[in-house]
Design an enzyme around this catalytic site. Structure first.
Site, PDB file in Angstrom:
ATOM      1  N   LYS A  92     -57.061 -35.111  40.875  1.00 23.96           N
ATOM      2  CA  LYS A  92     -56.721 -34.310  42.060  1.00 23.96           C
ATOM      3  C   LYS A  92     -57.757 -34.536  43.156  1.00 23.96           C
ATOM      4  CE  LYS A  92     -55.349 -30.042  41.849  1.00 23.96           C
ATOM      5  NZ  LYS A  92     -55.504 -28.617  41.473  1.00 23.96           N
TER       6      LYS A  92
HETATM    7  O1  LIG Z   1     -54.660 -20.327  46.708  1.00 19.92           O
HETATM    8  P1  LIG Z   1     -55.101 -20.489  45.295  1.00 19.92           P
HETATM    9  O2  LIG Z   1     -54.479 -19.483  44.403  1.00 19.92           O
HETATM   10  O3  LIG Z   1     -56.582 -20.547  45.156  1.00 19.92           O
HETATM   11  O4  LIG Z   1     -54.509 -21.849  44.764  1.00 19.92           O
HETATM   12  C1  LIG Z   1     -54.936 -23.108  45.129  1.00 19.92           C
HETATM   13  C2  LIG Z   1     -54.093 -24.141  44.410  1.00 19.92           C
HETATM   14  O5  LIG Z   1     -54.612 -25.380  44.494  1.00 19.92           O
HETATM   15  C3  LIG Z   1     -54.450 -26.117  43.301  1.00 19.92           C
HETATM   16  O6  LIG Z   1     -55.744 -26.557  42.999  1.00 19.92           O
HETATM   17  C4  LIG Z   1     -53.450 -27.220  43.472  1.00 19.92           C
HETATM   18  O7  LIG Z   1     -53.978 -28.367  43.903  1.00 19.92           O
HETATM   19  C5  LIG Z   1     -53.906 -25.249  42.268  1.00 19.92           C
HETATM   20  O8  LIG Z   1     -54.541 -25.459  41.065  1.00 19.92           O
HETATM   21  C6  LIG Z   1     -53.915 -23.896  42.936  1.00 19.92           C
HETATM   22  O9  LIG Z   1     -52.627 -23.365  42.807  1.00 19.92           O
END
Ligand SMILES: O=P(O)(O)OC[C@H]1O[C@](O)(CO)[C@@H](O)[C@@H]1O
Length: 228
Positions: free
Chosen positions: A87
């Site tokens: 990622k």
């Molecule tokens: O706004 P949040 O709940 O911190 O989520 C950020 C999102 O980004 C991610 O890292 C996706 O890339 C998820 O794991 C997560 O859902």
């Protein structure tokens, strides 16, 4: 339409593994923080052993420069296998890293996506997944539905292989809207998925059926002992 679990909590993964149809696990540094300091190789291997080889594991890089990101990606896949999705946030360094890593045949999930432009760059760079931040977009007064529909359209028209992995959800309504806009996949905290099944009227329907059944066939009887 696919679901992933947005968590690194082993107990939750074990529990919900037996309940929901899901195709992978995503995490980021903030999600890992909730588990406290861990031996991360051991922790991710444990996750891999729970979810099995058919489901994907998405791990976010932490370095700030493309050179270091690339080194991190090599280190992670050396320890956890080339099937792991790396990622990478879509900023200048992230895009630069994706360009190189795609040439080296890595699997990439582009993340931290708030805008159409960011997502389009990631699609053109060959990202396998694209993670638009639904709730965070709403918090910023960006229309999350328009952004996701735009990506779905671009992917369809251009014949790209990228899948939309919508992320950052605070309620199940947002997840359903993301699917409606063309997200292929949504990554959701499994606790939130669990809560979506704990609605009082579902419980009432189930207990009403039980009462009606038992009124005729007797308490404690089920098809199991009646159809012998
Ligand atoms: O706004 P949040 O709940 O911190 O989520 C950020 C999102 O980004 C991610 O890292 C996706 O890339 C998820 O794991 C997560 O859902």
């Amino acid at each position: 339409m696919e679901l992933m679990f947005d968590t690194a909590n082993l107990d939750n993964i074990r529990y919900f593994n037996g309940i929901f149809p899901y195709v992978g696990i995503t995490s980021n540094p903030s999600i890992l923080k909730k588990e406290g300091k861990r031996d991360l190789v051991h922790h991710f291997k444990e996750i891999q052993s729970i979810i099995g080889g058919e489901r994907s594991l998405h791990i976010q890089l932490t370095a700030g420069t493309s050179e270091k990101m690339i080194e991190e990606a090599y280190k992670i896949t050396e320890k956890l296998g080339k099937e792991v999705y790396i990622k990478i946030p879509i900023n200048e360094e992230g895009l630069k890293a994706i360009k190189q890593l795609k040439q080296d045949h890595f699997k990439i999930t582009a993340t931290a996506i708030y805008t159409m432009a960011q997502g389009d760059y990631a699609i053109m760079a060959g990202a396998d997944y694209l993670a638009p931040y639904y709730n965070r977009m709403e918090n910023t007064n960006i229309n999350a539905e328009n952004v996701i529909s735009h990506f779905a359209d671009r992917i369809e028209v251009g014949g790209y292989q990228t899948k939309i992995l919508a992320a950052s959800f605070k309620n199940i309504g947002q997840v359903m809207k993301a699917f409606n806009c063309g997200a292929h996949c949504a990554t959701v905290d499994p606790m939130l998925l669990g809560d979506s099944l704990k609605l009082p009227f579902i419980e009432t329907a189930v207990s009403d059926f039980k009462k009606d059944w038992e009124a005729v066939y007797g308490q404690g009887n089920t098809f199991l002992n009646l159809l012998d």
